[in-house]
Design an enzyme around this catalytic site. Structure first.
Site, mmCIF file in Angstrom:
data_model
loop_
_atom_site.group_PDB
_atom_site.id
_atom_site.type_symbol
_atom_site.label_atom_id
_atom_site.label_comp_id
_atom_site.label_asym_id
_atom_site.label_seq_id
_atom_site.Cartn_x
_atom_site.Cartn_y
_atom_site.Cartn_z
ATOM 1 N N HIS A 1 -12.896 -13.241 67.316
ATOM 2 C CA HIS A 1 -12.901 -11.867 67.814
ATOM 3 C C HIS A 1 -14.320 -11.354 68.022
ATOM 4 C CE1 HIS A 1 -12.916 -10.853 63.405
ATOM 5 N NE2 HIS A 1 -13.779 -9.943 63.814
ATOM 6 N N ASP B 1 -8.789 -17.526 64.405
ATOM 7 C CA ASP B 1 -9.881 -16.571 64.564
ATOM 8 C C ASP B 1 -11.241 -17.190 64.300
ATOM 9 O OD1 ASP B 1 -10.432 -13.089 63.514
ATOM 10 O OD2 ASP B 1 -11.154 -14.278 65.204
ATOM 11 N N SER C 1 -18.022 -9.881 60.115
ATOM 12 C CA SER C 1 -17.170 -10.899 60.747
ATOM 13 C C SER C 1 -17.956 -12.128 61.127
ATOM 14 C CB SER C 1 -16.554 -10.336 62.029
ATOM 15 O OG SER C 1 -15.660 -9.341 61.732
ATOM 16 N N VAL D 1 10.259 -23.226 66.776
ATOM 17 C CA VAL D 1 11.025 -22.879 65.587
ATOM 18 C C VAL D 1 10.200 -21.871 64.787
ATOM 19 C CG1 VAL D 1 10.223 -24.445 63.737
ATOM 20 C CG2 VAL D 1 12.670 -24.106 64.131
#
Lengths: 473, 777
Positions: A96, A126, A203, A256
Site C-alpha cells: 500500500h 501487502d 508502514s 473454495v
C-alpha cells in the site's frame, strides 16, 4: 508534514475476543528458560546492539501515488518506510506504500536521496519489493530476516520507521501475540501483534528483535497507535523470493472458502479434531467442478493433512491451496455426512486481484474494472464489467446524477465488458466532433438499471483563456 | 374616530327614460337618419327640465345624508378565538372563492390572536338604546368588548341583546346613547313603485369615516310593499348595512341580508316598519335556556374512545388533529343513528382505519365495546356498531331521527349544537346560525351555505329542537383517487347535510361504504396493486436523449419535454406488465380509468419512483445489509393501489416510436418484502421473512432458490453472535432446504422444544455461503 499510508484498522470485537490462546492453538510454544539468578539483562545494551545492526538499513520511502478515488487522476505524496534486504539495494516495503506509484524516492540512512523502482507487489500479503537506482558497484548494509516461527509473546521488539513522516524513529515494545488472526486481512498469513508504537508512516518498516534481526514488516495499526501488526518475516521471505524471481506472486485459486471447526467469535463449534470446513464454493469454480460442497470437511490436500480447528489455522491452509499446481489435479480427501469422499481438483491461476483504473477526464469521473477479489459485491452483479470509482465535484458526471459504485452497463448504447471497451468508446466519442455532447449511459445502481444522460458540453478543465481559444476555432 | 366629512357624492346614472329626446323621423333612409341624429334634443325647455330635476335630486340626496348621519353607527367587537375555534365573521364562501361582499363596510383585523370586527349598524330604537347590525354575532364567551361609534366619532358601550329569528340581523343594546334622537320616521304602509332611491352608508374613506350617499335606479319597478324581504325588483348596488331612502329622502329600509340575487347580485332591504316588529330572540333568554338544551341535545351524542395500535417498524407515526396530536388514544363524538349504531362525523384516512385497535363508547357509566363497520364513500363519516354479543338487551337510548323538517329558508335562524373535545374534556356548545344562501360545489352539487362556519359534527335544529341536518366533512371520491388524498387533514370542507340525505346511507350502510376503507390485517394493509415494473422518472434531458437515439422520436412530445412519464427499467417475471409485452425502455405516459373522461398523467414527485434505495450497502466489511424502507412505496404503486384491484384501466405508453394503449384489469401484487409472511424466532433472536418476488429480483436469485431472509436481528442474542445480520438468507437448517417461513418455524420449533437442540444453518449472502451452528438452550 505528510502522513504516511499505514493502514489504520479499527479493531473489531472479533479481534479482542479471539485471544491468543496458547493452550488451544496447536503449535510450538517456546518457553524461555528462566534466567540464572544474578544474571542481569541490560536492556539498553540490547537495544543499542539491535539498533546498530538495523538502523543503517532503514529507508524512508516517499512514493508519489496515482489516486483515482476522487473522480479524477491525481497525485498523492505519501510517506512510508522500508528496509534494505540485500547488498545491491533491494528494499522491502508494504504494497500500500508502493502501489500505483509513478515515482519513488528513498531517503537513506546517510541522508542521501535515491530514486527507486518497483520490482513487484503482492496485494494479498501487502508486500512490495523495490530496487534502489544506484551504481551497480554500490554496496549497502542490509538487514537479515529472522525465523518468525520462533518469535515468542513477550519478547522485546522495536519498530523502526518514519511515523508521521518523522524519519528514523524507534519505538519499543513487546510482541503481544505471535499468531494473530485478523478477520479480512489474514488470507495467507497471520500477524505479529506488538505494542511498540506503530503509526502512519511506519508502514513497510521493520519489526526488529533484540538480536537486530527483522522479525516482521510493520503494516497495520490502531487509531491511537497503541497496537500494531507486522507481517511475519517468514511470509516476507517467501513473498520477496517470488517477487524477485517472477515480479509477482503466482497463486492458485480453487474457489473454495473455508471456515474453522471452532469459531469463538460466532460461537459456532462443530465436532471433530481434524480437517477444515468448506464454507462456500464459488459457482463455476474449480472446486465446484471437482464436486466440493458446502459443509464438506477437507482432511488432506495432496496427501498433506489440513487441520482448521481455529481461525488461526486457516491462513496456512489457504497458502497450501494457493501453492497447488494449476497444470494437474490434486487429490483431496473429504468427509461428507460422516463418509469419506475423494475428489480431484485442478485449481486455476488466481490472476489479478484488483481491477485497473481509468480517468475519463472530459466526463469528470474515474472508473475501475470489476475484480472478483477486490469488488465481490459488484462482481455478484456483473462478472465482466466496469464501475464508477469516483465522481469529481464539480463535474459533468456528478451533475448528471452519476454516483460512485454505479456499474456501467452500456455507453452510447453499446455494452461495456472491460476497461478497454470503456476507453475505446470514450476516445471515439470525444473524437467525433460532429455529435452532440451528450451520451446515454446505462448504469446498475443498487441492483436496478437506470439510464443516465451524461451531458459533457461544459469542459471543467479549460481555463477561461483556453475556452476562448477553442470557441474561436 | 375621525371627524365626519360630509361629502356629497352624487352619482347620477344614466338611463332616464322619460322620453325627452327627439324622435327620429319615421323615414328609414340613412340620409334622413343622419339628419335626424344631427337633430339634438332641442329646446331650452328640455334643458331647464333636466336642470331642475338634477337640482331636486341633489337636494334630496343631501337630506338623506343628513338623516343618515344621525342614525348610522359602527359596531366594533373585539373577541378572541380559542386555538382551532371556528367562528369567523362572514359566510364560508362558495366554491369559486367569492366571499361575502361587505366591501368597505366591515373590517376585520387580527392582533395577538384577538380579532376586531367593525360592522355598519343602525340606531333602531333610540329610546331602548337598540342598535341593529347585519348578522355575524360571535358567541358571548369569546367576546372581550363591544363598542359603538356614531358617525361623528362618539363612543358608547354595547351589549349583545338578541338576534332576529327570520333575518340576519343582530341587536345590540346600549344604555349610554350619546344624544337622544327620535326614532327614524320610516315610510309606512304600501309603497308605490318608484324609479330612484338613495342609499346611505357609513364608510371608511380617505379622510376617515364618512357618510356617503348614492343615488341608484334600476330603470323599472322597484320596491314593492312587502313585509318580507323579497321584493320583485332589486337595486343592484345595495350593500349590507346601508340605510335606504326613497326618492323623497324618506327612510325606507335597512339592508341586513347576505342573500344576493343570483342575477343582479343586489340585496334586499328590510322595511323599517317591519324591523321594529320582527320577532327577536333575546340573548338573555337564549343563554338561560342553554343548559337545559345542552342537557336534552346531549343525549344524542356519545363519547367514543379509539385506541390505535403502535406503528410497526418502518411505519410512520400517525398525526392527529386536536388537542393531543400524537397520542394513540383519541376521543370523538358521534350520534346514535340506531339503537346499536353510532355515526362518527370524522373523515378517517385509510391508514388510520387500518390501525384501529379498539373502540369503546361511554354509555352512561359503562364503557361498551363497539366495532368498526365502515366508512362512507360520499361523505366524511364512519359507522361503529355495538359489538358485545353477550349483551342482547343493549340499546342506545336516544336515537337521531332521520326524518325531519326541511332546512329553513335563507336567513332564518336555526339552532346549532355540537359536542367537541377541548382541553381534554367534552365541551357542548349551543348557538345559532343561518343559511346565507346556496352555492355550487364539487360535481356541481348545490350546498347550503351557512352564514357562520360550522364545525364538523354540528347538529342543526329548529328552535324547538327538531333535528334538521348534520355537518360532516365532504368527500370528493374522484379527486381523492387521482390525488391520493383522503388523508386526515385540516383542509377538509365541512358541509351541512340534510338528515334526509343521510337516511339512505344510514339505513343501507353497506351499499354506501367506501370499499377501500376498512380495517385489515396488518399484512393485507400492506398489500399493493401492481403492473410489475421498476422505473425511473423522465426528465427533459432523458426525453431529448431518447428522441436522439430514435433518430427523431416522440418522447419529448408525448412526455411534454420530460414533464411526465415513467421510463421502465425492469419488468418483473410473471407480472401483468410482462404478459402484456411491456419492456425496459418503454415510457409510461398516462392511465385512463374505465368510465372516466380525464386521464391520470403519470408524474412522479421527486427524483426516482419505484425501486428500492440503498437495499444493498456498499460496505466492504461484514454485514452492512440494509433493508429497503417500507417496501414498495413508490409513486406508481401508490396510484395503482388507490385505483384498486379489479379496476379496468388503459395504460398509454411509448413503445419504441409507437404510442400504445393497453388495457389492464388491475391485480393485487404478490406479497413483497413489506407484506411478506414473517416469523419471529424469539429464542434465536431473529425475524425471518419469505423470499418475495422483489427480493428475488433485486438479488437475482433463481426462482427455485430456497431460503428465508433475515429482516431483523435482536442485539446480543444467538443470531447476532453468530453474525446472522439483516439481509442474510438462511437456506437450510440441518441439511433441509427451507421453502418458506413455515418450514423455518417448524424446523426451529422442533429443535428448540427438546431439552437440548442444535441447529446447523446454511447461510447465503451475495453469492457466498457460510455455516453456523447454534445450540439451544
Amino acid at each position: 508534514m505528510r502522513y504516511g499510508a499505514a493502514w489504520l484498522v479499527v479493531l473489531t470485537a472479533a479481534l479482542a475476543a479471539g485471544g491468543c490462546t496458547d493452550s488451544l492453538v496447536k503449535m510450538e510454544v517456546k518457553v524461555s528458560p528462566p534466567q540464572a539468578a544474578g544474571h542481569e539483562v541490560d536492556i539498553q545494551a540490547m537495544i543499542a546492539r539491535a539498533k546498530a545492526k538495523v538502523f543503517p538499513t532503514l529507508v524512508y520511502v516517499k512514493p508519489i501515488q496515482e489516486d483515482y478515488s476522487a473522480g479524477k487522476k491525481r497525485r498523492v505524496v505519501l510517506g512510508g518506510s522500508g528496509i534494505i534486504i540485500s547488498a545491491d539495494g533491494y528494499v522491502v516495503t508494504n504494497n500500500h506504500v508502493a502501489e500505483k506509484a509513478v515515482e519513488i524516492h528513498c531517503v537513506l540512512f546517510d541522508d542521501t536521496m535515491v530514486e527507486a523502482t518497483v520490482i513487484g507487489t503482492d496485494k494479498d500479503t501487502d508486500l512490495a519489493l523495490l530496487k534502489l537506482k544506484v551504481d551497480p558497484q554500490r554496496q549497502f548494509a542490509f538487514a537479515t530476516l529472522a525465523d518468525s516461527d520462533k518469535v515468542e509473546e513477550g519478547q522485546f521488539c522495536m519498530a523502526l520507521g518514519a511515523p508521521w513522516g518523522l524519519k528514523r524513529s524507534i519505538s519499543l515494545g513487546v510482541v503481544s501475540c505471535a499468531q494473530r488472526f485478523l478477520e479480512g486481512e489474514s488470507e495467507y498469513s497471520l500477524w505479529l501483534q506488538t505494542d511498540a508504537a506503530i503509526n502512519p508512516g511506519n508502514s513497510g518498516g521493520p519489526l526488529v528483535d533484540t538480536n537486530g534481526e527483522v522479525i516482521g514488516i510493520n503494516t497495520l495499526g490502531t487509531f491511537n497507535g497503541s497496537t500494531g501488526f507486522s507481517i511475519p518475516s517468514n511470509t516476507v521471505r517467501y513473498v520477496i523470493a517470488q517477487l524477485q524471481a517472477h515480479k509477482e506472486v503466482r497463486r492458485s485459486w480453487t474457489g473454495v472458502r473455508l471456515q474453522p471447526l471452532r469459531d469463538f467469535d460466532r460461537d459456532s463449534f462443530f465436532e471433530g479434531e481434524r480437517g477444515v470446513l468448506v464454507a462456500s464454493v464459488d459457482p463455476g469454480s474449480p472446486a465446484e467442478q471437482a464436486g466440493l460442497e458446502v459443509g464438506d470437511l477437507i482432511l488432506t490436500v495432496g496427501g498433506e493433512a489440513v487441520d482448521g480447528l481455529y481461525n488461526e489455522n486457516l491462513p496456512k491452509i489457504r497458502a497450501i491451496l494457493g501453492r497447488l499446481p494449476t497444470s494437474q489435479p490434486t487429490a483431496f480427501q473429504l468427509q461428507r455426512g460422516g463418509r469419506p469422499v475423494a475428489v480431484n481438483l485442478t485449481p486455476r491461476e488466481k490472476g489479478v486481484v484488483e481491477g485497473q483504473d481509468l480517468d475519463l477526464k472530459r466526463w469528470n469521473l474515474t472508473v475501475k474494472a470489476i475484480n472478483e477479489y477486490n469488488d465481490p459485491e459488484m462482481y455478484y452483479y456483473d462478472k465482466e464489467g466496469v464501475y464508477v470509482q469516483g465522481v469529481q465535484y464539480p463535474g459533468n458526471a456528478q451533475e448528471c446524477g452519476f454516483h460512485g459504485n454505479d456499474i456501467i452497463l452500456k455507453v452510447d448504447g453499446k455494452e461495456v465488458k472491460s476497461l478497454k471497451d470503456v476507453k475505446e468508446l470514450y476516445d471515439a466519442i470525444l473524437k467525433d466532433s460532429g455529435r452532440k455532447k451528450r451520451v446515454p449511459v446505462e448504469v446498475l445502481r443498487n441492483g436496478m438499471p437506470q439510464l443516465l444522460v451524461l451531458d459533457y458540453a461544459r469542459d471543467y478543465d479549460q481555463t477561461p483563456q483556453q475556452k476562448a481559444e477553442t470557441t474561436k476555432e | 374616530m375621525s371627524r365626519t366629512a360630509i361629502l356629497l357624492v352624487v352619482v347620477i346614472l344614466t338611463a332616464l327614460t322619460t322620453g325627452t329626446w327627439a324622435q327620429a323621423p319615421a323615414s328609414g333612409s340613412a340620409a334622413a337618419a343622419a339628419t335626424s341624429v344631427a337633430a339634438v334634443p332641442s329646446g331650452a325647455a328640455a334643458t331647464a327640465a333636466r336642470a331642475e330635476h338634477r337640482n331636486h335630486k341633489l337636494e334630496m340626496a343631501k337630506k338623506a345624508q343628513t338623516t343618515a348621519a344621525e342614525y348610522l353607527v359602527r359596531v366594533a367587537t373585539r373577541w378572541q378565538k380559542d386555538q382551532g375555534e371556528y367562528p369567523t365573521i362572514g359566510s364560508s364562501g362558495d366554491e369559486t372563492g367569492n366571499t361575502d361582499e361587505s366591501g368597505a363596510n366591515s373590517m376585520e383585523s387580527s392582533v395577538d390572536g384577538k380579532r376586531s370586527t367593525e360592522k355598519p349598524a343602525l340606531l333602531l330604537d333610540p329610546a331602548a338604546g337598540l342598535v341593529l347590525a347585519p348578522d355575524g354575532a360571535v358567541e358571548p364567551r369569546f367576546i372581550e368588548f363591544i363598542k359603538g361609534f356614531t358617525a361623528d366619532g362618539k363612543e358608547f358601550p354595547l351589549k349583545l341583546f338578541g338576534f332576529y329569528l327570520n333575518t340576519g340581523g343582530t341587536l345590540y343594546q346600549t344604555d349610554k346613547w350619546p344624544g337622544t334622537p327620535a326614532p327614524l320616521p320610516w315610510v309606512e304602509g304600501k309603497v308605490e313603485p318608484f324609479s330612484e332611491a338613495f342609499e346611505t352608508s357609513l364608510t371608511r374613506g380617505r379622510l376617515g369615516w364618512e357618510v356617503s350617499v348614492e343615488g341608484a335606479s334600476s330603470g323599472g319597478e322597484l320596491i314593492q310593499a312587502s313585509d318580507r324581504p323579497m321584493p320583485e325588483e332589486l337595486l343592484t348596488s345595495f350593500n349590507r348595512g346601508n340605510l335606504i331612502f326613497d326618492e323623497s329622502a324618506r327612510p325606507l329600509g335597512f339592508i341586513l341580508e347576505d342573500y344576493p340575487n343570483s342575477v343582479t347580485g343586489g340585496r334586499f332591504p328590510w322595511r323599517g316598519t317591519d324591523l321594529a316588529t320582527a320577532p327577536v330572540v333575546k340573548m338573555a333568554d337564549f343563554e338561560k335556556a342553554k343548559p337545559e338544551r345542552i342537557d336534552r341535545l346531549g343525549k344524542y351524542v356519545y363519547e367514543i374512545k379509539i385506541v390505535y395500535r403502535q406503528p410497526e417498524e418502518g411505519e410512520e407515526n400517525l398525526q392527529f388533529e386536536g388537542d393531543d396530536r400524537t397520542s394513540l388514544t383519541q376521543y370523538y363524538y358521534g350520534y346514535a343513528v340506531s339503537p346499536t349504531q353510532i355515526l362518527v362525523p370524522v373523515k378517517l384516512g385509510k391508514v388510520f382505519i387500518q390501525r384501529i385497535k379498539q373502540i369503546t363508547v361511554q354509555v352512561g357509566e359503562r364503557e361498551v365495546r363497539f366495532a368498526f363497520r365502515g366508512a362512507y364513500l360520499n361523505f366524511g363519516g364512519f359507522l361503529i356498531e355495538f359489538h358485545d354479543n353477550q349483551d342482547r338487551g343493549f340499546g342506545l337510548p336516544q336515537v337521531l331521527p332521520l326524518e325531519g323538517p326541511a332546512l329553513p329558508e335563507v336567513n332564518r335562524a336555526m339552532l346549532t349544537y355540537v359536542a367537541e373535545r377541548k382541553f381534554g374534556r367534552r365541551r357542548d356548545t349551543v348557538w345559532y346560525n343561518r343559511l346565507a344562501g346556496y352555492s355550487k360545489g364539487y360535481n356541481d352539487r348545490l350546498w347550503p351555505r351557512p352564514l357562520n362556519d360550522m364545525a364538523r359534527g354540528t347538529l342543526a335544529l329548529t328552535f324547538d329542537e327538531k333535528p334538521l341536518g348534520l355537518c360532516l366533512p365532504e368527500r370528493q371520491p374522484e379527486r381523492e383517487k387521482k390525488d391520493g388524498e383522503g388523508r386526515y387533514g385540516a383542509n377538509e370542507t365541512v358541509r351541512l347535510y340534510r338528515l334526509s340525505e343521510l337516511a339512505a346511507a344510514l339505513k343501507n350502510p353497506q351499499e354506501h361504504f367506501d370499499p377501500t376503507l376498512k380495517p385489515a390485517s396488518e399484512q393485507e394493509e400492506k398489500r399493493t396493486v401492481w403492473l410489475g415494473v421498476e422505473y425511473q422518472a423522465m426528465s427533459p434531458e432523458l426525453a431529448a436523449m431518447l428522441d436522439d437515439l430514435a433518430g427523431g422520436g416522440q418522447a419529448q412530445k408525448l412526455s411534454r419535454n420530460g414533464e411526465l412519464g415513467l421510463r421502465v427499467t425492469w419488468v418483473h417475471k410473471h407480472s401483468p406488465a410482462e404478459k402484456a409485452g411491456l419492456a425496459s425502455g418503454d415510457v409510461l405516459l398516462e392511465i385512463r380509468e374505465e368510465g372516466k373522461d380525464e386521464p391520470i398523467e403519470l408524474r412522479p414527485r421527486g427524483e426516482d419512483g419505484g425501486g428500492y434505495s440503498g437495499y444493498v450497502s456498499r460496505s466492504r466489511s461484514r454485514g452492512g445489509y440494509y433493508q429497503g424502507q417500507g417496501g414498495r412505496a413508490g409513486y406508481l404503486t401508490g396510484l395503482l393501489t388507490r385505483l384498486g384491484a379489479g379496476t379496468k384501466i388503459t395504460l398509454v405508453y411509448l413503445h419504441g416510436q409507437e404510442k400504445v394503449s393497453q388495457p389492464f384489469t388491475l391485480e393485487w401484487a404478490p406479497y413483497d418484502n413489506a407484506s411478506a409472511n414473517k416469523f419471529k424466532d424469539e429464542k434465536t433472536g431473529v425475524t425471518v421473512k419469505d423470499l418475495t418476488y422483489d427480493v428475488r429480483a433485486l438479488l437475482r436469485l433463481a426462482d427455485d432458490q430456497p431460503g428465508v431472509i433475515v429482516s431483523k436481528t435482536e442485539d446480543g442474542q444467538k443470531a447476532a453472535v453468530a453474525d446472522i445480520s439483516q439481509g442474510v438468507i438462511i437456506t437450510e437448517i440441518n441439511g433441509k432446504p427451507l421453502k418458506n417461513v413455515e418450514d423455518y418455524e417448524q424446523a426451529m420449533t422442533a429443535i428448540q422444544q427438546g431439552k437440548t437442540g442444535t441447529a446447523v444453518m446454511k447461510l447465503l449472502w451475495m453469492g457466498k455461503n457460510r455455516m453456523v451452528k447454534i445450540e439451544f438452550p
